[in-house]
Enzyme design. Structure first.
Site, PDB file in Angstrom:
ATOM      1  CB  CYS A  86      -0.913  -0.026   1.137  1.00  0.00           C
ATOM      2  SG  CYS A  86      -1.650   1.535   1.532  1.00  0.00           S
ATOM      3  CG  ASP A 144      -2.454  -3.670  -0.519  1.00  0.00           C
ATOM      4  OD1 ASP A 144      -3.115  -3.795   0.351  1.00  0.00           O
ATOM      5  OD2 ASP A 144      -1.888  -2.685  -1.114  1.00  0.00           O
TER       6      ASP A 144
END
Length: 157
Positions: free
Chosen positions: A55, A62
Protein backbone atom coordinates in the site's frame (compact mmCIF):
# COMPACT_ATOMS: atom_id res chain seq x y z
CA UNK A 1 11.15 -33.50 -34.93
CA UNK A 2 8.77 -33.54 -37.85
CA UNK A 3 5.72 -31.31 -37.37
CA UNK A 4 6.93 -29.81 -34.08
CA UNK A 5 7.46 -26.08 -33.68
CA UNK A 6 10.66 -24.96 -31.96
CA UNK A 7 11.54 -21.70 -30.29
CA UNK A 8 14.91 -19.96 -30.34
CA UNK A 9 15.97 -19.34 -26.73
CA UNK A 10 19.52 -18.20 -27.47
CA UNK A 11 18.91 -14.58 -26.43
CA UNK A 12 17.54 -15.38 -22.97
CA UNK A 13 19.60 -14.23 -19.99
CA UNK A 14 17.51 -15.33 -16.98
CA UNK A 15 16.38 -18.86 -17.80
CA UNK A 16 18.67 -21.57 -16.46
CA UNK A 17 20.50 -19.27 -14.05
CA UNK A 18 19.97 -18.05 -10.51
CA UNK A 19 18.45 -14.59 -10.50
CA UNK A 20 17.54 -12.21 -7.69
CA UNK A 21 14.28 -10.29 -7.62
CA UNK A 22 14.66 -6.95 -9.41
CA UNK A 23 14.73 -3.87 -7.17
CA UNK A 24 11.57 -2.51 -8.80
CA UNK A 25 9.13 -3.35 -11.59
CA UNK A 26 10.82 -0.68 -13.73
CA UNK A 27 14.20 -2.37 -13.26
CA UNK A 28 12.84 -5.80 -14.18
CA UNK A 29 13.71 -7.37 -17.52
CA UNK A 30 10.84 -9.02 -19.35
CA UNK A 31 12.24 -11.47 -21.85
CA UNK A 32 10.43 -12.83 -24.86
CA UNK A 33 10.82 -15.66 -27.31
CA UNK A 34 9.49 -16.05 -30.84
CA UNK A 35 6.03 -17.55 -31.11
CA UNK A 36 6.58 -21.06 -32.50
CA UNK A 37 3.03 -21.16 -33.91
CA UNK A 38 2.80 -18.03 -36.06
CA UNK A 39 -0.44 -17.87 -37.96
CA UNK A 40 -2.39 -19.80 -35.31
CA UNK A 41 -4.58 -18.07 -32.76
CA UNK A 42 -4.46 -19.51 -29.25
CA UNK A 43 -4.76 -18.21 -25.69
CA UNK A 44 -1.94 -18.32 -23.13
CA UNK A 45 -2.78 -17.99 -19.43
CA UNK A 46 -0.56 -17.12 -16.48
CA UNK A 47 -1.96 -17.28 -12.95
CA UNK A 48 -0.24 -15.65 -9.99
CA UNK A 49 -2.35 -16.56 -6.94
CA UNK A 50 0.12 -15.07 -4.43
CA UNK A 51 0.90 -11.67 -5.97
CA UNK A 52 1.94 -9.01 -3.45
CA UNK A 53 2.62 -5.30 -3.48
CA UNK A 54 2.64 -2.57 -0.84
CA UNK A 55 0.00 0.00 0.00
CA UNK A 56 1.57 3.34 -0.98
CA UNK A 57 0.02 5.05 2.05
CA UNK A 58 0.64 2.60 4.89
CA UNK A 59 3.40 0.35 3.55
CA UNK A 60 1.29 -2.67 4.52
CA UNK A 61 1.24 -5.66 2.14
CA UNK A 62 -1.58 -6.09 -0.36
CA UNK A 63 -2.35 -9.49 -1.83
CA UNK A 64 -3.98 -10.43 -5.12
CA UNK A 65 -4.75 -13.36 -7.35
CA UNK A 66 -3.77 -12.27 -10.87
CA UNK A 67 -4.92 -13.98 -14.06
CA UNK A 68 -3.27 -12.87 -17.31
CA UNK A 69 -4.62 -14.14 -20.63
CA UNK A 70 -3.16 -13.22 -23.99
CA UNK A 71 -3.27 -14.23 -27.63
CA UNK A 72 0.29 -13.98 -28.92
CA UNK A 73 1.36 -12.42 -32.18
CA UNK A 74 5.10 -12.68 -32.87
CA UNK A 75 6.25 -13.09 -29.26
CA UNK A 76 5.69 -15.13 -26.10
CA UNK A 77 6.72 -13.87 -22.67
CA UNK A 78 9.37 -16.05 -21.04
CA UNK A 79 7.80 -17.30 -17.80
CA UNK A 80 10.78 -16.93 -15.46
CA UNK A 81 11.22 -13.29 -16.44
CA UNK A 82 7.48 -12.76 -15.86
CA UNK A 83 7.78 -14.39 -12.42
CA UNK A 84 10.66 -12.08 -11.49
CA UNK A 85 8.83 -9.03 -12.87
CA UNK A 86 5.74 -9.82 -10.82
CA UNK A 87 7.92 -10.52 -7.76
CA UNK A 88 9.45 -7.05 -8.11
CA UNK A 89 6.11 -5.59 -7.00
CA UNK A 90 6.65 -7.15 -3.56
CA UNK A 91 8.43 -4.00 -2.33
CA UNK A 92 6.65 -1.59 -4.67
CA UNK A 93 4.10 0.85 -3.30
CA UNK A 94 1.11 1.43 -5.58
CA UNK A 95 -2.65 1.20 -5.45
CA UNK A 96 -4.37 -1.94 -6.76
CA UNK A 97 -5.49 -0.23 -9.95
CA UNK A 98 -2.00 1.10 -10.68
CA UNK A 99 -0.35 -2.31 -10.24
CA UNK A 100 -2.87 -4.24 -12.31
CA UNK A 101 -2.99 -1.86 -15.27
CA UNK A 102 0.80 -1.29 -15.21
CA UNK A 103 1.39 -5.03 -15.59
CA UNK A 104 -0.98 -5.20 -18.56
CA UNK A 105 0.54 -2.15 -20.24
CA UNK A 106 4.10 -3.46 -19.83
CA UNK A 107 3.16 -6.81 -21.34
CA UNK A 108 1.43 -5.12 -24.27
CA UNK A 109 4.48 -2.89 -24.78
CA UNK A 110 6.92 -5.81 -24.74
CA UNK A 111 4.89 -8.41 -26.66
CA UNK A 112 2.49 -6.52 -28.96
CA UNK A 113 -0.02 -9.37 -28.54
CA UNK A 114 -3.13 -9.79 -30.65
CA UNK A 115 -5.11 -9.42 -27.42
CA UNK A 116 -4.45 -9.29 -23.67
CA UNK A 117 -6.57 -9.14 -20.54
CA UNK A 118 -5.75 -9.14 -16.86
CA UNK A 119 -7.93 -9.78 -13.85
CA UNK A 120 -6.60 -8.52 -10.53
CA UNK A 121 -8.61 -10.10 -7.74
CA UNK A 122 -7.38 -8.22 -4.66
CA UNK A 123 -8.02 -9.42 -1.13
CA UNK A 124 -9.88 -7.05 1.20
CA UNK A 125 -8.16 -4.14 2.93
CA UNK A 126 -10.33 -2.04 5.15
CA UNK A 127 -13.16 -4.50 4.60
CA UNK A 128 -13.46 -3.85 0.85
CA UNK A 129 -12.11 -6.17 -1.85
CA UNK A 130 -11.09 -4.38 -5.03
CA UNK A 131 -11.09 -6.28 -8.31
CA UNK A 132 -9.41 -4.61 -11.29
CA UNK A 133 -9.92 -5.71 -14.90
CA UNK A 134 -8.31 -4.46 -18.12
CA UNK A 135 -8.20 -5.74 -21.66
CA UNK A 136 -6.80 -4.44 -24.91
CA UNK A 137 -10.07 -4.88 -26.83
CA UNK A 138 -12.54 -7.58 -27.76
CA UNK A 139 -11.23 -11.14 -27.66
CA UNK A 140 -10.39 -12.41 -31.14
CA UNK A 141 -13.17 -14.40 -32.77
CA UNK A 142 -12.56 -18.12 -32.87
CA UNK A 143 -10.13 -18.22 -29.92
CA UNK A 144 -11.25 -20.13 -26.86
CA UNK A 145 -10.77 -17.84 -23.89
CA UNK A 146 -12.03 -19.57 -20.74
CA UNK A 147 -13.55 -17.78 -17.80
CA UNK A 148 -10.87 -16.67 -15.37
CA UNK A 149 -12.40 -18.93 -12.74
CA UNK A 150 -11.84 -16.68 -9.74
CA UNK A 151 -15.05 -16.31 -7.73
CA UNK A 152 -15.91 -12.91 -6.28
CA UNK A 153 -14.87 -12.43 -2.67
CA UNK A 154 -17.60 -13.63 -0.33
CA UNK A 155 -16.00 -13.47 3.07
CA UNK A 156 -17.25 -16.10 5.48
CA UNK A 157 -20.80 -16.37 4.16
Amino acid sequence: MSGEATTDTSGLTLLGHGAALPASPEAATLERVPNPHLGYRYCVRFTAPEFTSLCPMTGQPDFAHLVIDYVPSDWLVESKSLKLYLGAFRNHGAFHEACTVAIARRLVEELSPVWLRIGGYWYPRGGIPIDVFWQSGAAPEGVWVPDQGVPPYRGRG
